[in-house]
Scaffold this motif. Structure first.
Motif, PDB file in Angstrom:
ATOM      1  N   GLY A  71     -39.220 -35.160  68.047  1.00  0.00           N
ATOM      2  CA  GLY A  71     -38.027 -35.581  67.343  1.00  0.00           C
ATOM      3  C   GLY A  71     -36.729 -34.940  67.785  1.00  0.00           C
ATOM      4  O   GLY A  71     -35.693 -35.159  67.156  1.00  0.00           O
ATOM      5  N   ASP A  72     -36.743 -34.163  68.851  1.00  0.00           N
ATOM      6  CA  ASP A  72     -35.546 -33.449  69.277  1.00  0.00           C
ATOM      7  C   ASP A  72     -34.654 -34.316  70.157  1.00  0.00           C
ATOM      8  O   ASP A  72     -35.084 -35.312  70.739  1.00  0.00           O
ATOM      9  CB  ASP A  72     -35.921 -32.185  70.056  1.00  0.00           C
ATOM     10  N   ALA A  73     -33.389 -33.890  70.267  1.00  0.00           N
ATOM     11  CA  ALA A  73     -32.445 -34.551  71.164  1.00  0.00           C
ATOM     12  C   ALA A  73     -32.664 -34.068  72.585  1.00  0.00           C
ATOM     13  O   ALA A  73     -33.013 -32.910  72.813  1.00  0.00           O
ATOM     14  CB  ALA A  73     -31.015 -34.233  70.733  1.00  0.00           C
ATOM     15  N   PRO A  74     -32.481 -34.929  73.596  1.00  0.00           N
ATOM     16  CA  PRO A  74     -32.504 -34.470  74.989  1.00  0.00           C
ATOM     17  C   PRO A  74     -31.407 -33.431  75.229  1.00  0.00           C
ATOM     18  O   PRO A  74     -30.450 -33.312  74.451  1.00  0.00           O
ATOM     19  CB  PRO A  74     -32.236 -35.759  75.778  1.00  0.00           C
ATOM     20  N   ASP A  75     -31.542 -32.699  76.318  1.00  0.00           N
ATOM     21  CA  ASP A  75     -30.584 -31.625  76.595  1.00  0.00           C
ATOM     22  C   ASP A  75     -29.153 -32.135  76.708  1.00  0.00           C
ATOM     23  O   ASP A  75     -28.212 -31.443  76.312  1.00  0.00           O
ATOM     24  CB  ASP A  75     -30.980 -30.890  77.873  1.00  0.00           C
ATOM     25  N   ASN A  76     -28.955 -33.353  77.265  1.00  0.00           N
ATOM     26  CA  ASN A  76     -27.575 -33.831  77.417  1.00  0.00           C
ATOM     27  C   ASN A  76     -27.047 -34.482  76.148  1.00  0.00           C
ATOM     28  O   ASN A  76     -26.025 -35.157  76.170  1.00  0.00           O
ATOM     29  CB  ASN A  76     -27.441 -34.780  78.610  1.00  0.00           C
ATOM     30  N   ALA A  77     -27.747 -34.258  75.030  1.00  0.00           N
ATOM     31  CA  ALA A  77     -27.240 -34.695  73.724  1.00  0.00           C
ATOM     32  C   ALA A  77     -27.352 -33.581  72.696  1.00  0.00           C
ATOM     33  O   ALA A  77     -27.179 -33.821  71.500  1.00  0.00           O
ATOM     34  CB  ALA A  77     -28.009 -35.919  73.238  1.00  0.00           C
ATOM     35  N   ALA A  78     -27.629 -32.367  73.159  1.00  0.00           N
ATOM     36  CA  ALA A  78     -27.832 -31.257  72.227  1.00  0.00           C
ATOM     37  C   ALA A  78     -26.576 -30.968  71.410  1.00  0.00           C
ATOM     38  O   ALA A  78     -26.647 -30.669  70.214  1.00  0.00           O
ATOM     39  CB  ALA A  78     -28.265 -30.008  72.993  1.00  0.00           C
ATOM     40  N   GLY A  79     -25.410 -31.060  72.057  1.00  0.00           N
ATOM     41  CA  GLY A  79     -24.166 -30.830  71.326  1.00  0.00           C
ATOM     42  C   GLY A  79     -23.901 -31.913  70.298  1.00  0.00           C
ATOM     43  O   GLY A  79     -23.521 -31.632  69.157  1.00  0.00           O
ATOM     44  N   PHE A  80     -24.137 -33.167  70.680  1.00  0.00           N
ATOM     45  CA  PHE A  80     -23.926 -34.270  69.750  1.00  0.00           C
ATOM     46  C   PHE A  80     -24.897 -34.172  68.577  1.00  0.00           C
ATOM     47  O   PHE A  80     -24.554 -34.547  67.446  1.00  0.00           O
ATOM     48  CB  PHE A  80     -24.123 -35.609  70.461  1.00  0.00           C
ATOM     49  N   ALA A  81     -26.101 -33.651  68.827  1.00  0.00           N
ATOM     50  CA  ALA A  81     -27.088 -33.534  67.753  1.00  0.00           C
ATOM     51  C   ALA A  81     -26.576 -32.663  66.617  1.00  0.00           C
ATOM     52  O   ALA A  81     -26.963 -32.862  65.454  1.00  0.00           O
ATOM     53  CB  ALA A  81     -28.397 -32.970  68.312  1.00  0.00           C
ATOM     54  N   ASP A  82     -25.690 -31.715  66.924  1.00  0.00           N
ATOM     55  CA  ASP A  82     -25.122 -30.887  65.857  1.00  0.00           C
ATOM     56  C   ASP A  82     -24.298 -31.721  64.887  1.00  0.00           C
ATOM     57  O   ASP A  82     -24.212 -31.398  63.699  1.00  0.00           O
ATOM     58  CB  ASP A  82     -24.252 -29.775  66.460  1.00  0.00           C
ATOM     59  N   LEU A  83     -23.674 -32.805  65.398  1.00  0.00           N
ATOM     60  CA  LEU A  83     -22.889 -33.680  64.513  1.00  0.00           C
ATOM     61  C   LEU A  83     -23.786 -34.373  63.493  1.00  0.00           C
ATOM     62  O   LEU A  83     -23.364 -34.638  62.363  1.00  0.00           O
ATOM     63  CB  LEU A  83     -22.156 -34.748  65.335  1.00  0.00           C
ATOM     64  N   LEU A  84     -25.012 -34.667  63.904  1.00  0.00           N
ATOM     65  CA  LEU A  84     -25.905 -35.414  63.029  1.00  0.00           C
ATOM     66  C   LEU A  84     -26.338 -34.592  61.818  1.00  0.00           C
ATOM     67  O   LEU A  84     -26.821 -35.153  60.830  1.00  0.00           O
ATOM     68  CB  LEU A  84     -27.141 -35.881  63.795  1.00  0.00           C
ATOM     69  N   ALA A  85     -26.190 -33.280  61.914  1.00  0.00           N
ATOM     70  CA  ALA A  85     -26.554 -32.427  60.776  1.00  0.00           C
ATOM     71  C   ALA A  85     -25.490 -32.454  59.682  1.00  0.00           C
ATOM     72  O   ALA A  85     -25.744 -32.019  58.554  1.00  0.00           O
ATOM     73  CB  ALA A  85     -26.772 -30.991  61.253  1.00  0.00           C
TER      74      ALA A  85
END
Length: 460
Positions: free
Chosen positions: A108-122
């Motif tokens: 369920g994790d974000a790929p490395d090139n979306a790790a920063g964007f994944a913080d927005l989803l929180a």
């Protein structure tokens, strides 16, 4: 003796020039492809370019995103293609229209090139998303419990923020031709596609070719773990010699399952003339063997045909890191991807290489021990740290070796500009290594390394 050294040096020089030429050619081709897609990116008669955002770990989602952009480009639609980490709420609000092609990494994790964007989803989505229309293609693997977990999280976040989907999110298990055809049909919500345009690469696809199982040998007799085999595959006779770069993958098609090819890291160079693989015979929880690993390690007859095709893995290639010191970290059969890079570095005469490798027992599981020792003796391996978890009273893993060498790690990365490559198991190793790196280098520096391509992972 002198003549032999001169010839050897010339061979290394020629190999380096060949690699540079291939890299330059591919860089130029990729730049031209991006320029072609971006050519219509400026607003056309007041039309804001359609955003095509991707989150990709092994390259599948990125390839589909660029092919999507090409189809829209051919239809006269302005496009703006970006990795998801180059997107934020302001970009989405300004775009007004977006297509997302996102894969899920592990559970369920974000790929490395979306790790920063994944913080927005929180966080709660901004109200500005209410004006956004979007479509989403999620890539996943049903062997994981949280199938398409990141794609589903992104879809919920967009809907919660008031964004309006053109169609229900599409979910794809592996690379499924039917789902991709459906995705192409759904693009009709965005533009009237030119049916005479070249078919997308996901439909044409590189054909599988019949390679020959030329060698298979057991590397770890007596091991407490599953048997690991070194496998060599010879290319089809005739035609142009196949080309690939260190870090690339092969897809193997099973005789009884053409719809779900398996990816494997290449442990050799094109100059070696054969594809080398390291394959462990996997066992499911019920004790039955994994289909692909069982066929490759015991089922396929020596000298028999293996359906195979090469696949570029740009997120794990050396690329701009070829001139940097390298820290190569992995465990088990993850040595395959690292071995490819080390062979490339040795051929190029690059000595600033640090290998951190872990397995069960030194006596049985030190894969390619002789080759690694030869690299050390020749000066191609500046540092080697090993972790054999079953050899002592306490379990020691590669992340423990990194914590012990935290000061040296900071020196290599901060002072010497090293890049970090991680290859091996997602469960346990990859997360433990990531935690150790963050503890030594800090969150801000790790984010910078990820964004700049100096932190690359091929884990499974």
């Amino acid at each position: 003796m002198t003549v032999r050294y001169i010839l050897a040096g010339a061979a290394v020089l020629l190999y380096g020039l060949l690699c540079a030429a291939i890299a330059w050619r591919e860089h130029r081709c990729r730049a031209q492809a991006r320029a072609a897609a971006a050519a219509l990116a400026p607003a056309r008669d007041g039309v804001t370019p359609l955003l095509v955002a991707f989150a990709s770990q092994t390259g599948h989602a990125e390839e589909i995103a660029w092919e999507t952009a090409r189809l829209l480009h051919a239809a006269g639609e302005p496009v703006d293609v970006r990795p998801l980490d180059d997107v934020d709420a302001a970009v989405l609000a300004a775009a007004g229209r977006a297509l997302f092609v996102v894969s899920t990494y592990g559970e369920g994790d974000a790929p490395d090139n979306a790790a920063g964007f994944a913080d927005l989803l929180a966080a709660a989505p901004p109200a500005a998303l209410a004006g956004l229309r979007y479509g989403l293609l999620a890539l996943g693997d049903r062997e994981y419990a949280r199938f398409c977990g990141f794609g589903r999280q992104l879809d919920r976040w967009l809907r919660t923020g008031g964004a309006t989907p053109w169609f229900d999110a599409l979910e794809m298990d592996g690379i499924d031709a039917a789902t991709l055809r459906h995705w192409r049909q759904q693009l009709g919500h965005v533009a009237v596609l030119d049916e005479s345009a070249q078919a997308p690469a996901w439909e044409a696809g590189a054909p599988f070719a019949a390679w020959t199982l030329a060698e298979r040998r057991l590397l770890n007799p007596g091991s407490q773990g599953g048997p690991v085999y070194h496998i060599e595959l010879a290319p089809p006779a005739g035609g142009t010699a196949p080309q690939w770069e260190s870090g690339d993958l092969v897809q193997v098609q099973l005789p009884d399952d053409a719809a779900h090819p398996r990816d494997y890291s290449i442990a050799s160079l094109a100059a070696d003339g054969r594809v080398h693989l390291l394959v462990r015979l996997a066992r499911r929880e019920d004790g039955t063997p994994g289909r692909a690993s069982h066929w490759l390690t015991t089922g396929a007859p020596p000298g028999g045909a293996v359906a195979l095709r090469l696949r570029a893995h740009r997120s794990f290639r050396l690329e701009d890191n070829a001139a940097r010191p390298l820290i190569l970290i992995g465990n088990g059969t993850g040595l395959a991807g690292l071995r490819g890079h080390l062979r490339a570095r040795a051929a190029a005469g690059a000595a600033a290489n640090w290998l951190v490798f872990g397995e069960r027992q030194r006596a049985h599981d030190f894969h390619h021990r002789g080759e690694i020792a030869a690299w050390q003796a020749a000066g191609h391996l500046a540092r080697l740290d090993l972790a054999f978890s079953r050899d002592g009273a306490e379990r020691v893993y590669v992340q423990d070796r990194l914590r012990e060498a935290a000061g040296t790690l900071r020196d290599w990365v901060v002072q010497r500009g090293a890049a970090i490559y991680v290859c091996g198991s997602l469960q346990g190793m990859a997360q433990g290594v990531d935690d150790a790196l963050r503890a030594a280098l800090g969150e801000e520096r790790m984010a910078m390394l990820t964004r700049s391509g100096r932190y690359r992972r091929d884990v499974y």
